[in-house]
Design an enzyme around this catalytic site. Sequence first.
Site, mmCIF file in Angstrom:
data_model
loop_
_atom_site.group_PDB
_atom_site.id
_atom_site.type_symbol
_atom_site.label_atom_id
_atom_site.label_comp_id
_atom_site.label_asym_id
_atom_site.label_seq_id
_atom_site.Cartn_x
_atom_site.Cartn_y
_atom_site.Cartn_z
ATOM 1 N N ILE A 32 0.838 -1.211 0.000
ATOM 2 C CA ILE A 32 0.000 0.000 0.000
ATOM 3 C C ILE A 32 0.869 1.256 0.000
ATOM 4 O O ILE A 32 0.703 2.156 -0.831
ATOM 5 C CB ILE A 32 -0.967 -0.004 1.197
ATOM 6 C CG1 ILE A 32 -2.068 -1.062 0.977
ATOM 7 C CG2 ILE A 32 -1.584 1.383 1.415
ATOM 8 C CD1 ILE A 32 -3.113 -1.136 2.072
ATOM 9 N N ASP A 80 13.963 0.462 12.511
ATOM 10 C CA ASP A 80 12.827 -0.070 13.264
ATOM 11 C C ASP A 80 12.098 1.126 13.862
ATOM 12 O O ASP A 80 12.692 1.871 14.658
ATOM 13 C CB ASP A 80 13.349 -1.008 14.370
ATOM 14 C CG ASP A 80 12.225 -1.756 15.066
ATOM 15 O OD1 ASP A 80 11.093 -1.210 15.134
ATOM 16 O OD2 ASP A 80 12.470 -2.875 15.541
ATOM 17 N N LYS A 140 7.015 12.542 15.783
ATOM 18 C CA LYS A 140 7.938 13.357 16.582
ATOM 19 C C LYS A 140 9.219 13.681 15.807
ATOM 20 O O LYS A 140 9.694 14.815 15.843
ATOM 21 C CB LYS A 140 8.281 12.607 17.873
ATOM 22 C CG LYS A 140 9.216 13.366 18.783
ATOM 23 C CD LYS A 140 8.883 13.120 20.229
ATOM 24 C CE LYS A 140 9.927 13.767 21.130
ATOM 25 N NZ LYS A 140 9.502 15.090 21.583
ATOM 26 N N SER A 175 -4.399 3.706 8.907
ATOM 27 C CA SER A 175 -5.064 3.008 10.009
ATOM 28 C C SER A 175 -5.894 1.845 9.451
ATOM 29 O O SER A 175 -5.473 1.163 8.499
ATOM 30 C CB SER A 175 -5.930 4.014 10.783
ATOM 31 O OG SER A 175 -6.492 3.440 11.928
ATOM 32 N N LYS A 193 -4.790 0.655 16.376
ATOM 33 C CA LYS A 193 -5.302 1.576 15.340
ATOM 34 C C LYS A 193 -6.164 2.676 15.965
ATOM 35 O O LYS A 193 -6.158 3.817 15.500
ATOM 36 C CB LYS A 193 -6.091 0.800 14.285
ATOM 37 C CG LYS A 193 -5.242 -0.202 13.473
ATOM 38 C CD LYS A 193 -4.138 0.454 12.669
ATOM 39 C CE LYS A 193 -3.503 -0.520 11.669
ATOM 40 N NZ LYS A 193 -2.360 0.050 10.957
ATOM 41 N N ILE A 222 -7.858 -4.548 0.641
ATOM 42 C CA ILE A 222 -7.175 -4.126 -0.588
ATOM 43 C C ILE A 222 -6.482 -5.348 -1.190
ATOM 44 O O ILE A 222 -5.704 -6.027 -0.507
ATOM 45 C CB ILE A 222 -6.127 -3.014 -0.291
ATOM 46 C CG1 ILE A 222 -6.783 -1.821 0.445
ATOM 47 C CG2 ILE A 222 -5.457 -2.552 -1.586
ATOM 48 C CD1 ILE A 222 -7.869 -1.096 -0.296
HETATM 49 C C1 HXC Z 1 0.520 -15.149 18.202
HETATM 50 C C2 HXC Z 1 2.535 -14.132 17.692
HETATM 51 C C3 HXC Z 1 2.323 -14.380 16.302
HETATM 52 C C4 HXC Z 1 1.121 -15.057 15.919
HETATM 53 C C5 HXC Z 1 4.227 -13.360 16.559
HETATM 54 N N1 HXC Z 1 3.724 -13.508 17.783
HETATM 55 N N2 HXC Z 1 3.393 -13.872 15.626
HETATM 56 N N3 HXC Z 1 1.645 -14.514 18.620
HETATM 57 N N4 HXC Z 1 0.266 -15.412 16.902
HETATM 58 N N5 HXC Z 1 0.858 -15.328 14.641
HETATM 59 C C6 HXC Z 1 4.343 -13.114 19.033
HETATM 60 C C7 HXC Z 1 5.695 -13.750 19.242
HETATM 61 O O1 HXC Z 1 5.577 -15.074 19.726
HETATM 62 C C8 HXC Z 1 6.319 -12.823 20.290
HETATM 63 O O2 HXC Z 1 5.801 -13.049 21.566
HETATM 64 C C9 HXC Z 1 5.773 -11.466 19.858
HETATM 65 O O3 HXC Z 1 4.618 -11.703 19.052
HETATM 66 C C10 HXC Z 1 6.775 -10.673 19.064
HETATM 67 O O4 HXC Z 1 7.145 -11.465 17.949
HETATM 68 P P1 HXC Z 1 8.572 -11.258 17.252
HETATM 69 O O5 HXC Z 1 8.587 -12.088 16.023
HETATM 70 O O6 HXC Z 1 9.654 -11.428 18.235
HETATM 71 O O7 HXC Z 1 8.537 -9.700 16.956
HETATM 72 P P2 HXC Z 1 8.958 -8.906 15.716
HETATM 73 O O8 HXC Z 1 10.098 -9.549 15.014
HETATM 74 O O9 HXC Z 1 9.143 -7.532 16.153
HETATM 75 O O10 HXC Z 1 7.691 -9.016 14.726
HETATM 76 C C11 HXC Z 1 6.558 -8.257 14.908
HETATM 77 C C12 HXC Z 1 5.313 -8.947 14.336
HETATM 78 C C13 HXC Z 1 5.565 -9.461 12.924
HETATM 79 C C14 HXC Z 1 4.165 -7.984 14.380
HETATM 80 C C15 HXC Z 1 5.002 -10.156 15.228
HETATM 81 O O11 HXC Z 1 4.424 -10.134 12.436
HETATM 82 C C16 HXC Z 1 5.962 -8.359 11.996
HETATM 83 O O12 HXC Z 1 7.112 -7.923 11.993
HETATM 84 N N6 HXC Z 1 5.094 -7.849 11.172
HETATM 85 C C17 HXC Z 1 5.428 -6.777 10.221
HETATM 86 C C18 HXC Z 1 4.812 -7.048 8.934
HETATM 87 C C19 HXC Z 1 3.309 -7.125 9.050
HETATM 88 O O13 HXC Z 1 2.768 -7.636 10.004
HETATM 89 N N7 HXC Z 1 2.640 -6.693 8.042
HETATM 90 C C20 HXC Z 1 1.213 -6.799 8.009
HETATM 91 C C21 HXC Z 1 0.725 -5.503 8.122
HETATM 92 S S1 HXC Z 1 -0.941 -5.529 7.627
HETATM 93 P P3 HXC Z 1 6.603 -13.910 22.685
HETATM 94 O O14 HXC Z 1 5.716 -13.877 23.880
HETATM 95 O O15 HXC Z 1 6.765 -15.285 22.105
HETATM 96 O O16 HXC Z 1 7.898 -13.197 22.898
HETATM 97 C C22 HXC Z 1 -1.677 -4.591 8.711
HETATM 98 C C23 HXC Z 1 -3.083 -4.343 8.404
HETATM 99 C C24 HXC Z 1 -3.804 -4.087 9.668
HETATM 100 O O17 HXC Z 1 -1.126 -4.159 9.642
HETATM 101 C C25 HXC Z 1 -5.233 -3.882 9.421
HETATM 102 C C26 HXC Z 1 -5.961 -5.112 9.150
HETATM 103 C C27 HXC Z 1 -6.768 -4.977 7.950
#
Ligand code: HXC
Length: 288
Positions: A32, A80, A140, A175, A193, A222
């Site tokens: 997006i 990050d 910020k 959001s 959000k 989307i």
């Molecule tokens: C449950 C989960 C999980 C899952 C991760 N965790 N995935 N818990 N179910 N599927 C937990 C992990 O076990 C850990 O907890 C904690 O979350 C942090 O995970 P890490 O992998 O260590 O963190 P990090 O590397 O910082 O990754 C962050 C993340 C990851 C959010 C978990 O998915 C990410 O980086 N996402 C970025 C890309 C993304 O998500 N894009 C989609 C955006 S779409 P513990 O307790 O084990 O330490 C979007 C749209 C929103 O946002 C609106 C919807 C329409």
Amino acid sequence: MPLPKSEYVSDIWKDGIFANKVVFCTGGAGTICSAQVRALVHLGANACIIGRNVEKTERVAQDIATARPGAKVIGIGAVDVRQFEDLKNAVERCVKELGSIDYVIAGAAGNFLASIEQLSVNAFKSVMDIDVIGSYNTLKATLPYLVESGGKHRMDSETLQPPASGTGGRIVFVSATLHYRGMPFQAHVSVAKAGIDSLSNSTAIEYGPRGVTSNIIAPGPIAQTEGLERLLPSDAKAAYTKSQPLGRFGHVRDIADATVYLFSDAGSYVTGQTLVVDGANWRMSGGF
Ligand code: HXC
């Protein structure tokens, strides 16, 4: 092969409306946000996109630069948004290389499906940190430049004429709609959000007097995005599409066009608002 213009921006906008402007975008290598930036670059802006993955961020930046001959697009990876110092350094590099920051898109986000009891405390906190703290850090770090640009580009209060040099001092937060009514397995993202929406509203009120506008874009489902892939199983897509008021998923161009509107002269008096671009999805189903 450059992406055809019709894939990321409508034909109705005038070329050059964002000439000499600079956009700073977090999450800029995502589907997006890269379309939002590509549209602005096509229409004259230079850009700096921020991401966590160095190779992907630099590759997408190079690709976006093909939207207009002579465009400058910097990709800064290994940032990050949870780390303020990372963002501050990226902002400084952007201003050093491109001269200013006129528009900001705060688009970095994290998501996965999990029930409240499946979520660890750290999982909940991770999404809050990426979405809410990341958006705050972005605001910020860029605010001094938004205030500078907003002050220069305010519409004259007597004549109501926009300055000849166009607009500036504008931020859009990306959001969602899922927190409007509530959605299972999305408590963490919904809380985040809602926080972002609130941050935008406060920014609009607090920084309007200094020429800054702040708005939310809330995308619905989307097509071809990571969010849709994660939230909707492939075998459910066809039936889901048919159930929607407009009978289709959104296209990234729909979000890019909304961004162009908000950053253009046409959006000068729009601040503190949420522009929902979802084909009325949330009114039907509770949100995405
Ligand atoms: C449950 C989960 C999980 C899952 C991760 N965790 N995935 N818990 N179910 N599927 C937990 C992990 O076990 C850990 O907890 C904690 O979350 C942090 O995970 P890490 O992998 O260590 O963190 P990090 O590397 O910082 O990754 C962050 C993340 C990851 C959010 C978990 O998915 C990410 O980086 N996402 C970025 C890309 C993304 O998500 N894009 C989609 C955006 S779409 P513990 O307790 O084990 O330490 C979007 C749209 C929103 O946002 C609106 C919807 C329409």
